[in-house]
Design a protein around this motif. Structure first.
Motif, PDB file in Angstrom:
ATOM      1  N   UNK A  29     -38.637 169.556 -42.497  1.00 36.12           N
ATOM      2  CA  UNK A  29     -39.433 170.754 -42.371  1.00 36.12           C
ATOM      3  C   UNK A  29     -38.999 171.510 -41.111  1.00 36.12           C
ATOM      4  N   UNK A  30     -38.843 172.814 -41.233  1.00 33.50           N
ATOM      5  CA  UNK A  30     -38.418 173.638 -40.108  1.00 33.50           C
ATOM      6  C   UNK A  30     -39.650 174.139 -39.354  1.00 33.50           C
ATOM      7  N   UNK A  31     -39.735 173.789 -38.103  1.00 28.41           N
ATOM      8  CA  UNK A  31     -40.817 174.276 -37.259  1.00 28.41           C
ATOM      9  C   UNK A  31     -40.324 175.522 -36.525  1.00 28.41           C
ATOM     10  N   UNK A  32     -40.842 176.692 -36.849  1.00 27.03           N
ATOM     11  CA  UNK A  32     -40.333 177.913 -36.227  1.00 27.03           C
ATOM     12  C   UNK A  32     -40.628 177.989 -34.732  1.00 27.03           C
ATOM     13  N   UNK A  33     -41.572 177.182 -34.253  1.00 25.90           N
ATOM     14  CA  UNK A  33     -41.921 177.209 -32.830  1.00 25.90           C
ATOM     15  C   UNK A  33     -41.080 176.261 -31.984  1.00 25.90           C
ATOM     16  N   UNK A  34     -40.372 175.311 -32.623  1.00 29.31           N
ATOM     17  CA  UNK A  34     -39.586 174.336 -31.884  1.00 29.31           C
ATOM     18  C   UNK A  34     -38.234 174.926 -31.497  1.00 29.31           C
ATOM     19  N   UNK A  35     -37.710 174.476 -30.348  1.00 27.56           N
ATOM     20  CA  UNK A  35     -36.431 174.968 -29.852  1.00 27.56           C
ATOM     21  C   UNK A  35     -35.635 173.828 -29.234  1.00 27.56           C
ATOM     22  N   UNK A  36     -34.349 174.091 -29.035  1.00 34.44           N
ATOM     23  CA  UNK A  36     -33.514 173.158 -28.295  1.00 34.44           C
ATOM     24  C   UNK A  36     -33.717 173.441 -26.803  1.00 34.44           C
ATOM     25  N   UNK A  37     -34.411 172.528 -26.138  1.00 36.14           N
ATOM     26  CA  UNK A  37     -34.746 172.720 -24.733  1.00 36.14           C
ATOM     27  C   UNK A  37     -34.253 171.535 -23.914  1.00 36.14           C
ATOM     28  N   UNK A  38     -34.091 171.780 -22.632  1.00 30.19           N
ATOM     29  CA  UNK A  38     -33.739 170.698 -21.724  1.00 30.19           C
ATOM     30  C   UNK A  38     -34.926 169.754 -21.547  1.00 30.19           C
ATOM     31  N   UNK A  39     -34.624 168.497 -21.360  1.00 23.11           N
ATOM     32  CA  UNK A  39     -35.664 167.490 -21.099  1.00 23.11           C
ATOM     33  C   UNK A  39     -36.267 167.758 -19.719  1.00 23.11           C
ATOM     34  N   UNK A  40     -37.595 167.722 -19.634  1.00 19.10           N
ATOM     35  CA  UNK A  40     -38.262 168.005 -18.348  1.00 19.10           C
ATOM     36  C   UNK A  40     -38.022 166.903 -17.329  1.00 19.10           C
ATOM     37  N   UNK A  59     -30.228 168.244 -24.456  1.00 14.51           N
ATOM     38  CA  UNK A  59     -30.969 169.178 -25.288  1.00 14.51           C
ATOM     39  C   UNK A  59     -31.763 168.399 -26.329  1.00 14.51           C
ATOM     40  N   UNK A  60     -33.060 168.621 -26.385  1.00 15.40           N
ATOM     41  CA  UNK A  60     -33.917 167.896 -27.314  1.00 15.40           C
ATOM     42  C   UNK A  60     -34.710 168.897 -28.147  1.00 15.40           C
ATOM     43  N   UNK A  61     -35.150 168.432 -29.312  1.00 19.01           N
ATOM     44  CA  UNK A  61     -35.907 169.265 -30.248  1.00 19.01           C
ATOM     45  C   UNK A  61     -37.381 169.147 -29.876  1.00 19.01           C
ATOM     46  N   UNK A  62     -37.943 170.246 -29.411  1.00 16.60           N
ATOM     47  CA  UNK A  62     -39.317 170.161 -28.930  1.00 16.60           C
ATOM     48  C   UNK A  62     -39.932 171.542 -28.857  1.00 16.60           C
ATOM     49  N   UNK A  63     -41.246 171.557 -28.806  1.00 19.68           N
ATOM     50  CA  UNK A  63     -41.957 172.788 -28.487  1.00 19.68           C
ATOM     51  C   UNK A  63     -42.192 172.823 -26.981  1.00 19.68           C
ATOM     52  N   UNK A  64     -42.632 173.932 -26.491  1.00 14.30           N
ATOM     53  CA  UNK A  64     -42.791 174.087 -25.036  1.00 14.30           C
ATOM     54  C   UNK A  64     -43.789 173.087 -24.469  1.00 14.30           C
ATOM     55  N   UNK A  65     -44.857 172.785 -25.204  1.00 13.00           N
ATOM     56  CA  UNK A  65     -45.935 171.945 -24.659  1.00 13.00           C
ATOM     57  C   UNK A  65     -45.941 170.510 -25.186  1.00 13.00           C
ATOM     58  N   UNK A  66     -44.984 170.145 -26.039  1.00 13.03           N
ATOM     59  CA  UNK A  66     -45.054 168.832 -26.695  1.00 13.03           C
ATOM     60  C   UNK A  66     -44.311 167.731 -25.935  1.00 13.03           C
ATOM     61  N   UNK A 121     -32.873 172.682 -35.001  1.00  9.22           N
ATOM     62  CA  UNK A 121     -33.142 171.629 -35.974  1.00  9.22           C
ATOM     63  C   UNK A 121     -32.969 170.257 -35.320  1.00  9.22           C
ATOM     64  N   UNK A 122     -33.849 169.275 -35.659  1.00  6.70           N
ATOM     65  CA  UNK A 122     -33.737 167.939 -35.060  1.00  6.70           C
ATOM     66  C   UNK A 122     -32.794 167.047 -35.845  1.00  6.70           C
ATOM     67  N   UNK A 123     -32.193 166.100 -35.124  1.00  5.82           N
ATOM     68  CA  UNK A 123     -31.420 165.035 -35.764  1.00  5.82           C
ATOM     69  C   UNK A 123     -32.312 163.809 -35.900  1.00  5.82           C
ATOM     70  N   UNK A 124     -32.637 163.473 -37.139  1.00 13.42           N
ATOM     71  CA  UNK A 124     -33.492 162.317 -37.358  1.00 13.42           C
ATOM     72  C   UNK A 124     -32.742 161.022 -37.067  1.00 13.42           C
ATOM     73  N   UNK A 125     -33.491 160.000 -36.721  1.00 10.41           N
ATOM     74  CA  UNK A 125     -32.935 158.702 -36.339  1.00 10.41           C
ATOM     75  C   UNK A 125     -32.331 158.013 -37.564  1.00 10.41           C
ATOM     76  N   UNK A 126     -31.098 157.526 -37.425  1.00 10.48           N
ATOM     77  CA  UNK A 126     -30.387 156.922 -38.562  1.00 10.48           C
ATOM     78  C   UNK A 126     -31.054 155.631 -39.020  1.00 10.48           C
ATOM     79  N   UNK A 127     -31.026 155.416 -40.339  1.00 10.41           N
ATOM     80  CA  UNK A 127     -31.616 154.213 -40.898  1.00 10.41           C
ATOM     81  C   UNK A 127     -30.938 152.959 -40.366  1.00 10.41           C
TER      82      UNK A 127
END
Length: 593
Positions: A29-40, A59-66, A121-127
């Motif tokens: 699912x595409x979250x329009x609010x999520x972005x590639x941001x630097x880890x805090x 760079x991680x897949x995250x929203x500003x407050x998550x 877009x996030x990269x999901x963890x491999x099986x």
């Protein structure tokens, strides 16, 4: 739940429109609010995922407050696997995987692919990486279902980007899954396993000499987490009730015990053997109460828990050693003198004298001092986990130096009580008047010895009940840890003895001084002893010369003088002999007048 329903609808929509999902892929699912941001970044006091990201630039897949919420989830996961070190292998890789799952690597589409806007877009963890984590630590399977292709795809994840202008492959865009295995193999040698202890447990390095268990730290294997001090057996409210009771009763008992010592041992002009027993017993109780006064004068937590997570030990905390020695001296002396009181009572009833009192004094003092010296020389005085004073916490030292002698003393005292009751029964068969005379003379000593022996019997039973259940208390610590991991730590408590018997245990130790004052300090004998003192004699003499007592005529003068002489004589009586003499003087004075 809404996201899951949306994914299912999206999957069916794509399938109906002729797109077949390739094997090994999931759908996302595409979250329009999520972005590639630097880890805090990790906080200064808690390392987490710094230097554990395989993509450059972190760079991680995250929203500003998550990100903060993701860090909290990572902390909970690290807390859980901290206590799995003896059950799982390769937990360091598991920590890399946890960081990858909660702070997923992020890719960003190019403008020519999605002409309307760039999409993160996030990269999901491999099986395969998930299976490695679960196979090395089956407990992780509770939280991780590696068969779920939406969360753990074998190859990658398809995202529907048609709303953003992407037209290839029916608008679906493939993102490869994230496998940190190669990156982990490169950096593992420079990484270390991160332990996190749930509050209120504290993290200490057991290999550091400053935090060795022998210094008073109680570790929860296989982790380096230590129990807080005092141990959380009960709520703070219950601990406060226990400490308040201790402060009040110990202070009152200490003052009243000193009163008994002063009355029967210092100002008493004719000290009998029962008076000596009362004096020494009260003195030993005063020592026990003095330990409490010192403890709450310094502060219970300050004395018993000198450092966070550490209970006091004699070799590192001299005041704990001092109060522990005084407590042991007082409580041991108390037990031995309670036995002596039973023996003195029995010999009094039998009208025999088996030993001289000095023999008891030497024997009781010698054994008590030897036991204190042995415990102090071997550094056995410590605060322990759930106590409110320093004492011997080593099981076998406590049993050999106190509880076995206590058991023997209880047995002797009980036999003496039974023998006295038997003597009263035999006397009652001969004459009711003899029985009543014996009861009136020995009832109070009998009751006090019975009460003391019963109290020590309760302490004896309670201690060995704790010892019997000690293994269960230790094994239940796991439930306490699970409670901390799963719930509010304010509602989590370690397993220990029930609060009411525990409260009564400490209450019994502190009420002896009060009980002895009620039985002896308020008796007629005590009042007579005080009436003989210089201060009260001076007081009664001042009453004699007071203007309020001046006579109005010579006849009343003679009558009042005679009455005053009689009263003064009665106040100075010490025993039955003096009473008879005073009655003779009174009769003679009346005849003269």
């Amino acid at each position: 739940m809404k996201i899951l329903v949306f994914i299912i609808i999206l999957f069916l929509f794509n399938y109906i429109n002729g797109f077949n999902l390739p094997t090994g892929y999931g759908i996302g699912f595409v979250d329009p609010n999520a972005k590639c941001l630097n880890y805090i970044g990790d906080s200064n006091d808690q390392p987490l995922c710094n230097n554990r990201f395989q993509n450059k630039g972190d760079k991680i897949y995250t929203t500003i407050n998550s990100q903060i919420e993701s860090q909290l989830n990572i902390i909970k996961s690290f807390q859980s696997i901290t206590f799995l070190q003896d059950q799982c292998k390769d937990l360091l890789f598991a920590q890399f995987g946890i960081c990858d799952i909660y702070l997923a690597p992020c890719i960003e589409t190019l403008p020519m692919i999605t002409p309307l806007k760039n999409i993160s877009l996030p990269q999901r963890f491999c099986k395969s990486a998930c299976v490695r984590m679960v196979s090395n630590c089956p407990r992780l399977a509770i939280e991780m279902d590696c068969s779920n292709p939406l969360l753990f795809p074998e190859i990658g994840t398809f995202y529907d980007l048609s709303p953003y202008g992407f037209t290839q492959n029916n608008g679906t865009y493939a993102v490869p899954c994230s496998d940190p295995t190669n990156f982990f193999n490169q950096v593992a040698s420079n990484s270390s396993f991160i332990e996190i202890c749930p509050s209120p447990l504290l993290l200490k390095n057991s290999s550091d000499p400053r935090y060795e268990s022998k210094r008073g730290y109680t570790y929860l294997p296989p982790s380096n987490c230590v129990l807080n001090c005092p141990v959380p057996n009960y709520s703070k409210q219950k601990w406060d009730q226990l400490l308040t009771m201790s402060k009040i009763l110990s202070t009152i008992s200490f003052i009243l015990s000193l009163y008994n010592v002063l009355t029967f041992g210092i100002i008493n002009k004719k000290i009998s053997d029962p008076h000596k027993c009362t004096c020494f017993f009260s003195g030993s109780i005063a020592l026990v109460n003095l330990c409490d006064i010192i403890t709450f004068g310094i502060g219970y937590e300050e004395l018993l828990c000198p450092e966070p997570g550490r209970s006091a030990k004699q070799q590192y905390d001299p005041v704990c050693g001092l109060t522990g020695a005084l407590f042991h001296l007082g409580i041991t002396y108390c037990v031995l003198w309670s036995m002596t009181m039973g023996l003195v009572l029995y010999t009094s009833v039998k009208r025999q004298k088996w030993f001289k009192f000095n023999h008891f004094l030497i024997g009781n003092t010698t054994f008590t001092m030897i036991s204190v010296i042995i415990a102090a020389a071997t550094s056995k005085f410590e605060a322990g986990l759930g106590s409110i004073e320093c004492w011997i916490r080593d099981r076998w030292y406590a049993i050999c130096l106190f509880w076995i002698p206590c058991g023997i003393a209880l047995l002797i005292g009980s036999l003496c009580i039974i023998s006295v009751i038997h003597e009263i029964y035999k006397t009652s068969k001969k004459s009711i008047s003899n029985r009543n005379d014996l009861l009136s003379r020995e009832l109070k000593p009998l009751l006090i010895v019975f009460f003391i022996s019963g109290s020590f019997l309760y302490l004896f039973i309670f201690f060995f009940d704790i010892e019997r259940n000690f293994g269960g208390y230790r094994s239940d610590v796991e439930d306490y840890v699970l409670c901390l991991l799963n719930g509010d730590n304010q509602e989590c408590f370690t397993t220990g003895p029930s609060y009411v018997p525990y409260f009564l245990f400490y209450l019994v130790i502190r009420w002896f001084g009060i009980i002895f004052f009620i039985f002896y300090g308020t008796s007629n004998v005590a009042r007579k002893i005080w009436n003989q003192t210089f201060i009260l004699k001076k007081f009664y003499s001042s009453l004699k010369t007071s203007p309020l007592s001046s006579p109005k005529n010579s006849d009343s003068q003679k009558h009042n003088d005679s009455k005053t002489n009689i009263n003064n004589t009665i106040l100075n009586e010490n025993n039955d002999k003096y009473l008879k003499e005073n009655k003779a003087i009174e009769l003679e004075s009346i005849k003269t007048n």
